[in-house]
Design a protein around this motif. Structure first.
Motif, PDB file in Angstrom:
ATOM      1  N   CYS A 277      44.040 -20.250 -26.029  1.00 53.13           N
ATOM      2  CA  CYS A 277      43.457 -20.815 -27.250  1.00 53.13           C
ATOM      3  C   CYS A 277      44.478 -21.056 -28.356  1.00 53.13           C
ATOM      4  CB  CYS A 277      42.332 -19.921 -27.751  1.00 53.13           C
ATOM      5  SG  CYS A 277      40.827 -20.056 -26.766  1.00 53.13           S
ATOM      6  N   ASP A 397      39.538 -17.338 -31.313  1.00 54.60           N
ATOM      7  CA  ASP A 397      38.368 -17.469 -30.452  1.00 54.60           C
ATOM      8  C   ASP A 397      38.384 -18.817 -29.738  1.00 54.60           C
ATOM      9  OD1 ASP A 397      35.989 -16.855 -29.260  1.00 54.60           O
ATOM     10  OD2 ASP A 397      34.756 -17.081 -31.065  1.00 54.60           O
ATOM     11  N   LEU A 398      37.414 -19.003 -28.842  1.00 50.85           N
ATOM     12  CA  LEU A 398      37.206 -20.320 -28.245  1.00 50.85           C
ATOM     13  C   LEU A 398      36.946 -21.320 -29.370  1.00 50.85           C
ATOM     14  CD1 LEU A 398      34.864 -19.318 -25.278  1.00 50.85           C
ATOM     15  CD2 LEU A 398      37.253 -20.054 -25.097  1.00 50.85           C
ATOM     16  N   PRO A 399      37.480 -22.516 -29.272  1.00 48.67           N
ATOM     17  CA  PRO A 399      37.341 -23.474 -30.373  1.00 48.67           C
ATOM     18  C   PRO A 399      35.885 -23.902 -30.591  1.00 48.67           C
ATOM     19  CG  PRO A 399      38.370 -24.513 -28.458  1.00 48.67           C
ATOM     20  CD  PRO A 399      38.306 -23.053 -28.171  1.00 48.67           C
ATOM     21  N   ARG A 404      37.240 -28.446 -31.238  1.00 53.82           N
ATOM     22  CA  ARG A 404      37.426 -29.144 -29.954  1.00 53.82           C
ATOM     23  C   ARG A 404      37.638 -30.629 -30.181  1.00 53.82           C
ATOM     24  NH1 ARG A 404      33.014 -25.932 -28.430  1.00 53.82           N
ATOM     25  NH2 ARG A 404      31.621 -27.714 -28.109  1.00 53.82           N
ATOM     26  N   ALA A 436      38.679 -23.488 -23.550  1.00 54.75           N
ATOM     27  CA  ALA A 436      39.798 -23.073 -24.380  1.00 54.75           C
ATOM     28  C   ALA A 436      40.671 -24.287 -24.689  1.00 54.75           C
ATOM     29  CB  ALA A 436      40.618 -22.004 -23.675  1.00 54.75           C
ATOM     30  N   GLY A 437      41.608 -24.126 -25.596  1.00 51.49           N
ATOM     31  CA  GLY A 437      42.493 -25.242 -25.924  1.00 51.49           C
ATOM     32  C   GLY A 437      43.274 -25.732 -24.720  1.00 51.49           C
ATOM     33  N   SER A 475      36.006 -19.033 -19.454  1.00 49.50           N
ATOM     34  CA  SER A 475      34.774 -18.445 -19.981  1.00 49.50           C
ATOM     35  C   SER A 475      33.653 -18.450 -18.955  1.00 49.50           C
ATOM     36  CB  SER A 475      34.328 -19.190 -21.238  1.00 49.50           C
ATOM     37  OG  SER A 475      34.063 -20.559 -20.940  1.00 49.50           O
ATOM     38  N   ARG A 486      35.967 -11.150 -27.051  1.00 46.86           N
ATOM     39  CA  ARG A 486      35.356 -11.715 -28.256  1.00 46.86           C
ATOM     40  C   ARG A 486      34.636 -10.637 -29.054  1.00 46.86           C
ATOM     41  NH1 ARG A 486      32.170 -17.083 -26.682  1.00 46.86           N
ATOM     42  NH2 ARG A 486      32.512 -17.568 -28.882  1.00 46.86           N
ATOM     43  N   SER A 497      40.016 -19.227 -37.220  1.00 48.33           N
ATOM     44  CA  SER A 497      39.408 -20.507 -37.584  1.00 48.33           C
ATOM     45  C   SER A 497      39.041 -20.563 -39.055  1.00 48.33           C
ATOM     46  CB  SER A 497      38.146 -20.733 -36.749  1.00 48.33           C
ATOM     47  OG  SER A 497      37.182 -19.737 -37.034  1.00 48.33           O
TER      48      SER A 497
END
Length: 521
Positions: A277, A397-399, A404, A436-437, A475, A486, A497
């Motif tokens: 990420c 964290d996940l975007p 995204r 994820a990124g 994920s 998380r 973020s």
């Protein structure tokens, strides 16, 4: 350890007190000799110095008193003089093999004992430790490399010299910044850097970046550290606005003069979170945006097979990082390098390394900004998370959908040199929930590869959709692992973020939310 004023005062007292042996620990022989000349003039005594190139000379008049240039010849001459006269002071600038119990160090010890009988003083300038039995016959003092105040004086003196020859654009603030950037190097190295800049015909504001490059060349071969080359075009980070705002807020403090306020420069950040990420990319982007060199500390190369070897290597690596400061020190997956401390650490090496690293992290005042990343939070030593080690702990964290969208646009513009249709972009954002990124990068990369192989005409919305459908994010393959990461990050760290999304609030216990707010300009 001593700055120049402390060193000068101590040296004057030791010579005046006729301490028979004085060891000066320094890599700057010419700087030490200048201070010795000032001391000789101030207390009005002759001081004789020996070099391998010129033999023995009076450091004030430069008159030769002995032609023999060998170290044994110098010792014989000193011994002979001590038998005939009292209150003599001699300096040896290059005397090998004084670290251990050997013939030379014992011979030297005999000369020192003769000096004690005749109120004489023998001074040795060395960059290495001195045999303990010999050192106990006298006093030891270390001359540090120039501190920021001393370096500022060196910069101003050099700039004043070149002002009569070339145009100089550096202001007082520029000179202060140059002095900060040149901390960790010797006086002659600093003077050489400024001379190299001036010889181009002008000293411009842009030349401040030349200092970083010059320091990089000086420390090109660094034990335990790897210089990371940066490509600014590939270091755009999507999202993470909270982290970016914090970094923008802290950046001026890294090179400012903070002594009057009694605070230290920013120490760094610990980035924890979901793999892929942008934690490692952030370390590179920080160095690129701050125009600072990036060094990677690989803790796996620190461990050695002999007792104390690992600790010595870590100390050397951290010391070198201080010399190249200001810089960014990147420690990737720090939990792997510092894992094993505790009950399972049979030899105690990991525990000692953790203690040594944490002590440096808390006490060091050098301008080294540490960016440490971690994926497996359970393996992090609890002491590492205590307030005061790092300036801040961020959770990556996940975007979110907005992040995204930004990430997809970054990779599409980079690879295809165009923007996506808005409706297609919205569809991809919806499809990529849980990505994820690195997953987003992988999906766009497949489209870019097809465009390269078969032409841009083959790029269609269907190709994008198919590429995104083929990605199975972490994920989904390891949902339990991601959920654990998380849950930990939402409770104990600040969201990188800058905001909590809805799914965060659903998982976060009451009263556990953390955010950073900055004053609006």
């Amino acid at each position: 350890m001593a700055d120049m004023n402390t060193f000068r005062n101590a040296l004057e007292r030791y010579i005046s007190a006729r301490i028979p042996f004085i060891s000066i620990r320094s890599t700057e022989r010419s700087r030490v000799m200048n201070i010795l000349r000032e001391t000789a003039e101030k207390i009005n005594i002759p001081i004789y110095a020996h070099t391998l190139s010129e033999g023995m000379k009076d450091i004030m008049s430069q008159r030769k008193v002995n032609e023999d240039r060998s170290v044994y010849g110098a010792l014989d001459f000193i011994s002979q003089q001590f038998t005939q006269r009292q209150n003599l002071t001699f300096v040896l600038t290059e005397f090998p093999d004084l670290e251990d119990d050997n013939e030379r160090s014992r011979h030297f010890s005999d000369v020192v004992m003769l000096a004690e009988q005749k109120a004489g003083v023998v001074i040795v300038i060395t960059s290495k430790p001195v045999w303990g039995q010999l050192q106990r016959l006298g006093m030891a003092i270390t001359l540090d490399l120039p501190n920021e105040d001393e370096m500022l004086s060196i910069v101003k003196s050099s700039i004043q010299y070149y002002k009569s020859m070339v145009p100089v654009e550096w202001t007082e603030q520029d000179q202060q910044e140059a002095a900060t950037m040149m901390s960790g190097i010797s006086q002659i190295e600093a003077e050489n850097i400024i001379a190299t800049i001036a010889v181009k015909g002008a000293v411009k504001k842009d030349d401040l970046q030349e200092i970083t490059k010059a320091k990089d060349r000086i420390f090109a071969d660094i034990s335990g550290l790897e210089r990371v080359k940066l490509d600014g075009q590939e270091l755009t980070v999507g999202g993470l606005n909270g982290l970016k705002a914090w970094l923008d807020h802290e950046r001026p403090l890294l090179t400012a003069n903070l002594k009057e306020r009694g605070i230290r420069p920013p120490r760094g950040v610990l980035l924890v979170g979901v793999p892929g990420c942008g934690k490692s990319l952030s370390a590179k982007a920080i160095a690129a945006s701050w125009n600072l060199p990036l060094y990677r500390l690989d803790l796996s190369t620190i461990y050695g097979q002999w007792l104390g070897q690992s600790e010595g290597r870590l100390k050397e690596a951290l010391s070198t990082a201080e010399h190249v400061a200001p810089c960014v020190l990147w420690i990737d997956e720090i939990e792997k390098g510092l894992a094993g401390a505790g009950a399972g650490d049979s030899g105690g090496t990991s525990t000692r390394l953790v203690g040594q690293f944490l002590f440096w992290l808390q006490e060091a005042r050098s301008r080294v900004f540490v960016v440490a990343t971690a994926n497996d939070i359970s393996r992090l030593p609890p002491e590492l998370l205590r307030r005061g080690r790092f300036d801040e702990l961020f959770f990556v964290d996940l975007p979110s959908p907005a992040e995204r969208k930004e990430i997809i646009q970054i990779y599409t513009r980079r690879g295809l040199k165009q923007d996506l249709d808005a409706s297609l972009l919205d569809q991809l954002v919806e499809m990529s929930e849980g990505f994820a990124g690195s997953d987003l990068e992988s999906a766009v990369r497949e489209v870019v590869k097809e465009a390269f192989l078969n032409g841009d005409g083959t790029v269609t919305p269907e190709l994008f959709i198919r590429s995104f459908q083929n990605v199975v994010p972490l994920s989904k393959t390891s949902p339990e692992q991601i959920a654990q990461i998380r849950r930990w990050g939402l409770e104990r760290a600040i969201p990188a973020s800058g905001q909590h999304t809805q799914h965060m609030d659903e998982q976060l216990p009451e009263g556990k939310r953390r955010l950073i707010f900055f004053p609006q300009n």
